[in-house]
Design an enzyme around this catalytic site. Sequence first.
Site, PDB file in Angstrom:
ATOM      1  CG  ASN A  70      -0.559  -6.217 -13.858  1.00 48.77           C
ATOM      2  OD1 ASN A  70      -0.537  -6.108 -12.687  1.00 48.77           O
ATOM      3  ND2 ASN A  70      -0.392  -5.317 -14.926  1.00 48.77           N
ATOM      4  CB  VAL A  71      -2.852  -7.706  -8.622  1.00 47.47           C
ATOM      5  CG1 VAL A  71      -2.667  -9.065  -8.108  1.00 47.47           C
ATOM      6  CG2 VAL A  71      -1.472  -7.007  -8.322  1.00 47.47           C
ATOM      7  CG  ASN A  97       3.057 -11.758  -1.052  1.00 42.05           C
ATOM      8  OD1 ASN A  97       3.908 -11.224  -0.082  1.00 42.05           O
ATOM      9  ND2 ASN A  97       3.582 -12.285  -2.092  1.00 42.05           N
ATOM     10  CB  SER A 149       6.702  -2.488   4.046  1.00 38.93           C
ATOM     11  OG  SER A 149       8.042  -1.845   4.226  1.00 38.93           O
ATOM     12  CE1 TYR A 162       7.649  -2.195  -1.599  1.00 35.69           C
ATOM     13  CE2 TYR A 162       8.548  -1.132   0.379  1.00 35.69           C
ATOM     14  CZ  TYR A 162       8.055  -2.226  -0.247  1.00 35.69           C
ATOM     15  OH  TYR A 162       8.051  -3.853   0.237  1.00 35.69           O
ATOM     16  CB  ALA A 163       7.000   4.949   2.136  1.00 39.44           C
ATOM     17  CE  LYS A 166       4.554  -3.096   0.235  1.00 35.63           C
ATOM     18  NZ  LYS A 166       3.683  -4.393  -0.076  1.00 35.63           N
ATOM     19  CB  ILE A 195      11.906 -10.435   4.802  1.00 40.75           C
ATOM     20  CG1 ILE A 195      10.962  -9.623   5.753  1.00 40.75           C
ATOM     21  CG2 ILE A 195      11.671 -11.938   4.736  1.00 40.75           C
ATOM     22  CD1 ILE A 195      10.984 -10.094   7.092  1.00 40.75           C
TER      23      ILE A 195
END
Length: 254
Positions: A70-71, A97, A149, A162-163, A166, A195
Site C-alpha cells: 500500500n503506497v 501511477n 491528471s 482527487y483534483a 493531482k 483514458i
Amino acid sequence: MYQGTVMLDLTGKTAVITGASRGIGKEIAIKFAKQGANIAFLHYMDADNAAATEKELNELGIKAKGYECNVADFEASQAAVEQIITDFGEVHILVNNAGIVRDMLILKMKEADFDAVISVNLKGAFNMIKALYQHFMKKRRGRIINISSIVGLTGNAGQANYASAKAGMIGLTKSVAKELGVRNVTANAIAPGFIKTDMTDGMPEKAREATLAAIPMGRAGLVDDIANTALFLASDEASYITGEVIRVDGGLAM
Ligand code: NAI
C-alpha cells in the site's frame, strides 16, 4: 548495413512502477519491458491481476517481480523499495501511477473520502520518492514520472479530493525537480485526460458521454497513449526535460 541508433532504449535499466497490476500502470510496465527494462511493480489488493502481469512481463524476457504494498503506508513503501534494491540492484526509473477515486460533491464528501484519496495519490508518490531519493542522489541519475491528471490543472466538480491530490503531485514534481536537478535526476508529470480503463469504465454513463463530447479529438485516450509518453520521459532522449507537465488528453484541457 547501417542500423541507426536504437531510440527509447531502456536495456539494462530497472523501473519501479506503482499500481501496475492493471490499467495505465500495466501498459507502462509492458512498454518499458519491451524496450528492455527490468520491472519491479507495486500493487495492492489486486493479487490475481498482479500475478498475471508478472507472468506476462517475464515472458518478455526481462526480469519482473510484483510486490504487494500500500503506497499510502510510509513504512511499507520504504520496506518495499529496500527489498526491490536488494532484488534488482540499481533503480533508474520511478513511475508513481497508483491512484484511486472517491468521487462526490463536497456536500456529501466525508473526511475519510478526502483523506484516502490524498493518502494514496499524493502521499503515496511522496513516500516512493522519499524511498528512492538518496539512491538517486548517490547514483547521480534517476527519472521520476508522476501520473497526475488534467483535473489537477482545471479542477473538477465532484473530484475535490482527487483534483487536490493531482494538483499536489504537480507541486511535488516541480519541487523534486528543483532539489535533484543538479544530481542529474529529472522529475516530470503526465496529465492524462479521459483514458479508457477500469477506473473510467466505473464512471456514470452521463458523465462519460459529456466528457467524450468535450474532447476535441473526439475519442477517449488509450493506455498506450500514456505509456508512450512515459517511455519518452524515461528515455535518454528526454534527459534535459524536467519539472514539466505534459497533457495527454486529445485537447480536452487546453
Ligand atoms: P486503475 O484503477 O485501473 O489502476 C490503479 C492501480 O493502482 C491498480 O494497479 C491498483 O492495484 C493500484 N493501487 C490502488 N491503490 C493502491 C495503493 N494504495 N497502493 C498501491 N497500489 C494501489 O487506474 P488507471 O485508470 O489505470 O489509472 C492509473 C493512474 O492514472 C491513476 O493515478 C489515475 O488517477 C491516473 N489517471 C487516470 C485517468 C483515466 O482516465 N483512467 C485520467 C487521469 C489520470
